[in-house]
Design a protein around this motif. Structure first.
Motif, PDB file in Angstrom:
ATOM      1  N   GLU A 159      -4.890   1.215  -1.163  1.00 13.75           N
ATOM      2  CA  GLU A 159      -3.795   2.287  -1.588  1.00 13.75           C
ATOM      3  C   GLU A 159      -2.671   1.457  -2.059  1.00 13.75           C
ATOM      4  O   GLU A 159      -2.015   2.025  -3.175  1.00 13.75           O
ATOM      5  CB  GLU A 159      -3.696   3.019  -0.340  1.00 13.75           C
ATOM      6  CG  GLU A 159      -4.571   4.198  -0.168  1.00 13.75           C
ATOM      7  CD  GLU A 159      -4.415   4.833   1.112  1.00 13.75           C
ATOM      8  OE1 GLU A 159      -3.569   4.449   1.805  1.00 13.75           O
ATOM      9  OE2 GLU A 159      -5.169   5.857   1.427  1.00 13.75           O
ATOM     10  N   ARG A 160      -2.390   0.569  -1.462  1.00 16.83           N
ATOM     11  CA  ARG A 160      -1.087  -0.431  -1.659  1.00 16.83           C
ATOM     12  C   ARG A 160      -1.416  -1.269  -3.464  1.00 16.83           C
ATOM     13  O   ARG A 160      -0.368  -1.124  -4.112  1.00 16.83           O
ATOM     14  CB  ARG A 160      -0.936  -1.399  -0.837  1.00 16.83           C
ATOM     15  CG  ARG A 160      -0.155  -0.901   0.412  1.00 16.83           C
ATOM     16  CD  ARG A 160       0.328  -2.232   1.116  1.00 16.83           C
ATOM     17  NE  ARG A 160      -0.510  -3.079   1.287  1.00 16.83           N
ATOM     18  CZ  ARG A 160      -1.353  -3.210   2.457  1.00 16.83           C
ATOM     19  NH1 ARG A 160      -1.067  -2.589   3.561  1.00 16.83           N
ATOM     20  NH2 ARG A 160      -1.977  -4.397   2.674  1.00 16.83           N
ATOM     21  N   LEU A 161      -2.606  -1.419  -3.442  1.00 17.27           N
ATOM     22  CA  LEU A 161      -2.929  -2.075  -4.828  1.00 17.27           C
ATOM     23  C   LEU A 161      -2.929  -1.317  -5.869  1.00 17.27           C
ATOM     24  O   LEU A 161      -2.279  -1.366  -6.913  1.00 17.27           O
ATOM     25  CB  LEU A 161      -4.200  -2.725  -4.695  1.00 17.27           C
ATOM     26  CG  LEU A 161      -4.866  -3.347  -6.059  1.00 17.27           C
ATOM     27  CD1 LEU A 161      -3.742  -4.647  -6.287  1.00 17.27           C
ATOM     28  CD2 LEU A 161      -6.055  -3.923  -5.863  1.00 17.27           C
ATOM     29  N   GLN A 162      -3.477   0.123  -5.863  1.00 13.94           N
ATOM     30  CA  GLN A 162      -3.325   1.176  -6.661  1.00 13.94           C
ATOM     31  C   GLN A 162      -1.914   1.543  -7.036  1.00 13.94           C
ATOM     32  O   GLN A 162      -1.406   1.721  -8.077  1.00 13.94           O
ATOM     33  CB  GLN A 162      -4.102   2.259  -6.382  1.00 13.94           C
ATOM     34  CG  GLN A 162      -5.831   2.128  -6.407  1.00 13.94           C
ATOM     35  CD  GLN A 162      -6.453   3.038  -5.732  1.00 13.94           C
ATOM     36  OE1 GLN A 162      -5.998   4.154  -5.179  1.00 13.94           O
ATOM     37  NE2 GLN A 162      -7.872   3.095  -5.973  1.00 13.94           N
ATOM     38  N   ALA A 163      -0.894   1.531  -6.004  1.00 13.83           N
ATOM     39  CA  ALA A 163       0.475   2.010  -6.100  1.00 13.83           C
ATOM     40  C   ALA A 163       1.183   0.888  -6.924  1.00 13.83           C
ATOM     41  O   ALA A 163       1.875   0.969  -7.772  1.00 13.83           O
ATOM     42  CB  ALA A 163       1.107   2.057  -4.860  1.00 13.83           C
ATOM     43  N   LEU A 164       0.654  -0.412  -6.608  1.00 14.24           N
ATOM     44  CA  LEU A 164       1.159  -1.519  -7.416  1.00 14.24           C
ATOM     45  C   LEU A 164       0.822  -1.515  -8.990  1.00 14.24           C
ATOM     46  O   LEU A 164       1.665  -1.699  -9.614  1.00 14.24           O
ATOM     47  CB  LEU A 164       0.886  -2.772  -6.791  1.00 14.24           C
ATOM     48  CG  LEU A 164       1.439  -4.067  -7.363  1.00 14.24           C
ATOM     49  CD1 LEU A 164       3.013  -3.962  -7.242  1.00 14.24           C
ATOM     50  CD2 LEU A 164       0.924  -5.277  -6.743  1.00 14.24           C
ATOM     51  N   ARG A 165      -0.405  -1.173  -9.132  1.00 12.89           N
ATOM     52  CA  ARG A 165      -1.052  -1.194 -10.617  1.00 12.89           C
ATOM     53  C   ARG A 165      -0.376   0.090 -11.299  1.00 12.89           C
ATOM     54  O   ARG A 165       0.242  -0.184 -12.297  1.00 12.89           O
ATOM     55  CB  ARG A 165      -2.408  -0.742 -10.621  1.00 12.89           C
ATOM     56  CG  ARG A 165      -3.085  -2.025  -9.999  1.00 12.89           C
ATOM     57  CD  ARG A 165      -4.733  -1.644 -10.180  1.00 12.89           C
ATOM     58  NE  ARG A 165      -5.619  -3.202  -9.896  1.00 12.89           N
ATOM     59  CZ  ARG A 165      -6.802  -3.021  -9.350  1.00 12.89           C
ATOM     60  NH1 ARG A 165      -7.512  -2.074  -9.440  1.00 12.89           N
ATOM     61  NH2 ARG A 165      -7.307  -4.323  -9.348  1.00 12.89           N
ATOM     62  N   LYS A 166      -0.047   1.305 -10.547  1.00 16.07           N
ATOM     63  CA  LYS A 166       0.645   2.372 -11.338  1.00 16.07           C
ATOM     64  C   LYS A 166       2.071   1.741 -11.612  1.00 16.07           C
ATOM     65  O   LYS A 166       2.779   1.982 -12.583  1.00 16.07           O
ATOM     66  CB  LYS A 166       0.716   3.407 -10.388  1.00 16.07           C
ATOM     67  CG  LYS A 166      -0.153   4.545 -10.650  1.00 16.07           C
ATOM     68  CD  LYS A 166      -0.009   5.555  -9.632  1.00 16.07           C
ATOM     69  CE  LYS A 166      -1.144   6.513  -9.918  1.00 16.07           C
ATOM     70  NZ  LYS A 166      -1.039   7.920  -9.046  1.00 16.07           N
ATOM     71  N   GLU A 167       2.676   1.282 -10.605  1.00 15.36           N
ATOM     72  CA  GLU A 167       4.032   0.560 -11.035  1.00 15.36           C
ATOM     73  C   GLU A 167       4.369  -0.271 -12.066  1.00 15.36           C
ATOM     74  O   GLU A 167       5.076  -0.263 -12.980  1.00 15.36           O
ATOM     75  CB  GLU A 167       4.388  -0.065  -9.727  1.00 15.36           C
ATOM     76  CG  GLU A 167       5.980  -0.352  -9.707  1.00 15.36           C
ATOM     77  CD  GLU A 167       6.536  -1.027  -8.474  1.00 15.36           C
ATOM     78  OE1 GLU A 167       7.222  -2.056  -8.577  1.00 15.36           O
ATOM     79  OE2 GLU A 167       6.079  -0.486  -7.400  1.00 15.36           O
ATOM     80  N   MET A 168       3.191  -1.158 -12.063  1.00 15.71           N
ATOM     81  CA  MET A 168       3.129  -2.182 -13.172  1.00 15.71           C
ATOM     82  C   MET A 168       2.798  -1.410 -14.590  1.00 15.71           C
ATOM     83  O   MET A 168       3.488  -2.094 -15.677  1.00 15.71           O
ATOM     84  CB  MET A 168       2.059  -3.325 -12.759  1.00 15.71           C
ATOM     85  CG  MET A 168       2.475  -4.005 -11.646  1.00 15.71           C
ATOM     86  SD  MET A 168       3.889  -5.135 -11.763  1.00 15.71           S
ATOM     87  CE  MET A 168       3.442  -6.437 -12.834  1.00 15.71           C
ATOM     88  N   ALA A 169       2.093  -0.513 -14.646  1.00 17.74           N
ATOM     89  CA  ALA A 169       1.735   0.288 -15.777  1.00 17.74           C
ATOM     90  C   ALA A 169       2.943   0.870 -16.190  1.00 17.74           C
ATOM     91  O   ALA A 169       3.126   0.945 -17.346  1.00 17.74           O
ATOM     92  CB  ALA A 169       0.716   1.037 -15.576  1.00 17.74           C
ATOM     93  N   GLY A 170       3.862   1.587 -15.274  1.00 19.54           N
ATOM     94  CA  GLY A 170       4.788   2.172 -15.738  1.00 19.54           C
ATOM     95  C   GLY A 170       5.975   1.189 -16.184  1.00 19.54           C
ATOM     96  O   GLY A 170       6.602   1.569 -17.089  1.00 19.54           O
TER      97      GLY A 170
END
Length: 69
Positions: free
Chosen positions: A52-63
């Motif tokens: 879950e933390r990794l997916q949130a980080l990926r979303k943040e990086m994509a943004g």
């Protein structure tokens, strides 16, 4: 249980081959199985939180990369 099982083997060097310590071995196996189940559940929960933390980080990086375009 481990100490009792080891003592049984020491007290019955021949009997251990004929089931003298089987009851203790069964209790020991059951205890290990329960301990393994607890650890497996904890590891699963930890892995789930990590994903879950990794997916949130990926979303943040994509943004962030979209903002830089």
């Amino acid at each position: 249980i481990i100490e009792l099982f080891q003592k049984c083997h020491l007290d019955h060097p021949i009997g251990k081959f004929f089931g003298e310590c089987t009851e203790l071995k069964t209790k020991l196996d059951r205890c290990f199985r329960e301990e393994k189940a607890v650890k497996r559940k904890a590891n699963f929960e930890e892995g789930k939180q990590r994903m879950e933390r990794l997916q949130a980080l990926r979303k943040e990086m994509a943004g962030r990369s979209e903002e830089n375009l």
